[in-house]
Scaffold this active site. Sequence first.
Site, PDB file in Angstrom:
ATOM      1  N   GLU A 106       9.100 101.525 -59.363  1.00 47.10           N
ATOM      2  CA  GLU A 106      10.161 100.564 -59.042  1.00 47.10           C
ATOM      3  C   GLU A 106      11.528 101.093 -59.476  1.00 47.10           C
ATOM      4  OE1 GLU A 106       7.700  96.385 -58.840  1.00 47.10           O
ATOM      5  OE2 GLU A 106       8.807  96.781 -60.677  1.00 47.10           O
ATOM      6  N   CYS A 136       9.576  88.998 -68.849  1.00 44.40           N
ATOM      7  CA  CYS A 136       9.777  88.735 -67.419  1.00 44.40           C
ATOM      8  C   CYS A 136      11.211  88.317 -67.130  1.00 44.40           C
ATOM      9  CB  CYS A 136       8.800  87.659 -66.947  1.00 44.40           C
ATOM     10  SG  CYS A 136       9.155  87.088 -65.285  1.00 44.40           S
ATOM     11  N   LYS A 182      14.883  93.016 -62.921  1.00 39.82           N
ATOM     12  CA  LYS A 182      14.445  94.150 -62.087  1.00 39.82           C
ATOM     13  C   LYS A 182      14.576  93.806 -60.599  1.00 39.82           C
ATOM     14  CE  LYS A 182      10.786  94.082 -60.307  1.00 39.82           C
ATOM     15  NZ  LYS A 182       9.467  94.207 -60.833  1.00 39.82           N
ATOM     16  N   HIS A 236       5.279  85.292 -33.090  1.00 42.67           N
ATOM     17  CA  HIS A 236       5.929  86.438 -32.466  1.00 42.67           C
ATOM     18  C   HIS A 236       7.431  86.221 -32.309  1.00 42.67           C
ATOM     19  CE1 HIS A 236       6.028  90.013 -29.980  1.00 42.67           C
ATOM     20  NE2 HIS A 236       6.775  89.358 -29.107  1.00 42.67           N
ATOM     21  N   CYS A 270      10.645  91.369 -64.765  1.00 47.35           N
ATOM     22  CA  CYS A 270      10.573  90.992 -63.342  1.00 47.35           C
ATOM     23  C   CYS A 270      11.885  90.490 -62.763  1.00 47.35           C
ATOM     24  CB  CYS A 270       9.533  89.886 -63.138  1.00 47.35           C
ATOM     25  SG  CYS A 270       8.093  90.004 -64.187  1.00 47.35           S
ATOM     26  N   GLU A 272       2.356  89.171 -37.842  1.00 40.99           N
ATOM     27  CA  GLU A 272       1.430  88.867 -36.746  1.00 40.99           C
ATOM     28  C   GLU A 272       0.416  89.990 -36.549  1.00 40.99           C
ATOM     29  OE1 GLU A 272       2.906  88.870 -32.637  1.00 40.99           O
ATOM     30  OE2 GLU A 272       4.735  89.849 -33.325  1.00 40.99           O
ATOM     31  N   TYR A 324       3.692 100.950 -61.873  1.00 41.02           N
ATOM     32  CA  TYR A 324       4.617  99.939 -61.363  1.00 41.02           C
ATOM     33  C   TYR A 324       6.063 100.248 -61.769  1.00 41.02           C
ATOM     34  CZ  TYR A 324       1.101  96.135 -60.574  1.00 41.02           C
ATOM     35  OH  TYR A 324       0.096  95.338 -60.137  1.00 41.02           O
TER      36      TYR A 324
END
Length: 463
Positions: free
Chosen positions: A183, A43, A51, A436, A48, A441, A179
Site C-alpha cells: 500500500e 486504525c 492511509k 450494465h 487504515c 456485472e 499489505y
Amino acid sequence: MSDHDYDLFVIGAGSGGVRAARLAAQLGKRVGIAEEYRVGGTCVIRGCVPKKLLVYGSRYGAEIEDAKAFGWSYDNLAFDWSTLIHNVQREVDRLNGVYTRTLENNGVDRFLTRATVEGPHSVRLADREEAVSAEYILVATGSAPAFPSIPGAEHFISSNECFKFEALPQSIVILGAGYIGMEFASIFAGLGVEVTVVHRGEQILRGFDKDLCDTVAEALRDRGVDLRMCTNITSVEKDGDGYRVALTDGDCLHASKVMAATGRTPNTKGLGLEAVGVELGNNGKVIVDAYSRTAVDSIYAVGDVTDRANLTPVAIREGTAFVETVFEDRPKAMDYGFIPTAVFTEPEIGTVGLTEEEARENHAIDVYKTSFRPMRATISGRGEQVFMKLIVDVETDKVLGLHMVGPDAAEIVQMAAIPLRLGATKADFDATMALHPSMAEEFVTLRQKWEPPTPIKGSDAAA
Ligand code: NDP
C-alpha cells in the site's frame, strides 16, 4: 453489582477496546479504559483511516491526467505534500475527538496513561498510586511494527512515521511486500517518489490468490515501482542525507528513507500478563478461546493483540462478541469465515473466500476468470486492467472464492461477501441480472471455465 471499582476495565482504546467499552457502558456497566497514546488506536490514528486518505491523495495525479481525454484542461498542476498531510492529520484529530466523546457520552472513565495488569482483577495505572479493580479486564492493546534484527535496523522507519513526514522523500526503499509494504509503495509511487520494494519471497502479497499478486505486481512495475524479489536487506547505513542499503544479492541501494513493513508484533511486552497466569504465544500474542477468554477467567483479549485475523472490523466484532458473552449472557463464538479484505494499492485488490491454491487443497474446483480494460480507459488511454476471478466447487456448485483487482474492488467485494456467506452457487450468480454498464456485472456473466494451458510437446526441455 460487584465490590470492584469497575465491572469492566479495558486496556487500549483502539477499535476493539472502544467498541467493548461503549457497549458495556450502554448496558449500565461501570467501565474504565486506559490508553497511553491517543484514543482511536492504530486504525484511526496511524493506520487504515489516514492511509486510505493518502491513497485517495496519491490517485489524483493520474486521474487528472486521464481527465484531459475527457475534455478537461488545467494549468500548473502541482502537488503539495504539506497540504495533504495537514488535512489528513486534521481528519485524524476530528476522529480522535469523536471517539473520545463517544466514551465520555457513555460515561466511560478515561485514563490517558499506561496500564498494566497486576492481578486477575487488578490494573495498575502509571500515573497514580492506587491500583484499580475490575470484575473483568479486557486486553485490547493491539500490535506494533516489527523490525528485522540487522545492522543499522535503527535507521528503519515504519508506516507510523510516514504520517509525520514534513516533506515527501525523493526516494524510499521498503522492506516487505505484505499489505503495508504494497500500500505504501503504491501511495509513494502515485506521489512521485522513487520506490524500491525489497522482498525475500518470489512474489508480493504471500497468501493472496496468485493471479491477484501477478496482476498487481505487473501494474506496480508499470507505474515505476522497482520490485526486487528473492532478496533481503543485510544492513542499512547512514549515507549523506539518506541511507545506503545492502542486499543479500550483493546489490546496494541508496534512498532518502528506508521503511520496514515486515509485520506487526502483539503489544504485550511489560503488560504483566504472564505473571498473573495469562498464556502468551511465541510472538507474544495473548492466547484466547473462541470467546476471547484467556487462561485467567476474568481476563479477556480482543483484536490484534490476539493475532487471529488482524483487521479492524474483526477487532470490533470480537469486542461486541465479548460484551454479549460476558454481560448479556449470550455466549458468542467468533466466526472467521468469509472475511472480505482489500489491499489499497493502485489498482486495488478486493478478495473474499478461498484462493485458487487453498481451494485446490480440499476441493475439485472450476475457475472462471476474466481480464479487461475498464470502460474509462478506452478514452483516457491509461493502460489499466481489471481482473476478476471466481472459484467454484465442482461438487456443490458453491462459489468458494471471489477475487478482483481494479477500481472499486473493495466496494464490490464487500457486497459479494454476503452471497458467499449465504452459500451462493455459480447458478445463483448466473441467474442474477447484470447491471450494465459496470465492472461488477462481469461476476454474473462469467460463462467460460478457465482451462490451464496445455503444455506443448517438447516444451519442457526448452523451458
Ligand atoms: P504482512 O504480514 O502483511 O507482511 C509482512 C511482509 O514482510 C511480508 O512480505 C513478509 O515476507 C516480510 N517479512 C516479514 N519478516 C521479515 C524479515 N525478517 N525480513 C524480511 N522480510 C520480512 O505485514 P504488514 O506489516 O504488511 O501488515 C501487518 C498487518 O496489518 C497485516 O497482516 C494486516 O492484518 C494489517 N493491515 C491490513 C490492511 C488492510 O486491510 N488493507 C492494511 C495494512 C495493514 P513473507 O511473505 O516471506 O513472510
